[in-house]
Scaffold this active site. Structure first.
Site, short mmCIF file in Angstrom:
data_model
loop_
_atom_site.label_atom_id
_atom_site.label_comp_id
_atom_site.label_asym_id
_atom_site.label_seq_id
_atom_site.Cartn_x
_atom_site.Cartn_y
_atom_site.Cartn_z
N HIS A 252 0.82 -1.21 0.00
CA HIS A 252 0.00 0.00 0.00
C HIS A 252 0.86 1.27 0.00
CE1 HIS A 252 -3.37 -2.64 0.54
NE2 HIS A 252 -2.78 -3.16 1.60
N LEU A 253 1.92 1.27 0.77
CA LEU A 253 2.80 2.43 0.80
C LEU A 253 3.56 2.58 -0.51
CD1 LEU A 253 3.88 4.84 2.31
CD2 LEU A 253 5.55 3.35 3.42
N ALA A 254 3.87 1.47 -1.15
CA ALA A 254 4.63 1.52 -2.41
C ALA A 254 3.91 2.36 -3.46
CB ALA A 254 4.87 0.11 -2.93
N ASP A 255 2.60 2.17 -3.61
CA ASP A 255 1.91 2.94 -4.64
C ASP A 255 1.67 4.39 -4.22
OD1 ASP A 255 -0.76 3.05 -3.33
OD2 ASP A 255 -0.86 0.93 -3.82
N GLN A 256 1.66 4.67 -2.93
CA GLN A 256 1.45 6.03 -2.46
C GLN A 256 2.70 6.90 -2.55
OE1 GLN A 256 -0.47 6.13 1.42
NE2 GLN A 256 -1.45 4.18 0.95
N HIS B 188 -2.18 -1.61 -8.91
CA HIS B 188 -2.36 -0.22 -8.46
C HIS B 188 -1.03 0.53 -8.50
CE1 HIS B 188 -3.82 2.92 -5.49
NE2 HIS B 188 -4.63 2.99 -6.50
#
Length: 102
Positions: free
Chosen positions: A45-49, A71
């Protein structure tokens, strides 16, 4: 939540009516285990943000992620429409990998 030398990551699961608390806890724990076993710096989740912020840096950035998601790939493509940068992704969708942003 887990804090390591490289990162901080948290894991959750959603409960619902009729779903046992043990099942919710197990889902969250399984998410942590999947992340931990990859030895990656960032969870999926942090990777795409983080892509947007790293794309604006003048220096090269490299990070590992516990899972290359569609994503993440979409965010790399979308941010590329607004900022001039290049990137490469080592690994397959659904698996751990490395992202390089130039």
């Amino acid at each position: 939540m887990i804090e390591s030398e490289e990162s901080i990551a948290g894991f959750t699961a959603l409960g619902e009516k009729g779903k046992k608390a043990e099942a919710v806890g197990k889902e969250a724990a399984e998410g942590f285990i999947r992340y931990y076993q990859t030895d990656a710096a960032l969870d999926e989740h942090l990777a795409d943000q983080i892509v947007l912020y790293l794309s604006m840096c003048r220096e090269k950035s490299v990070f590992t992620t516990s899972c290359i998601t569609q994503h993440l790939m979409t965010n790399l493509w979308a941010v590329r429409q607004f900022y001039e940068f290049s990137y490469s992704v080592d690994g397959e969708t659904g698996e751990a990998g490395t992202v390089r942003i130039n």
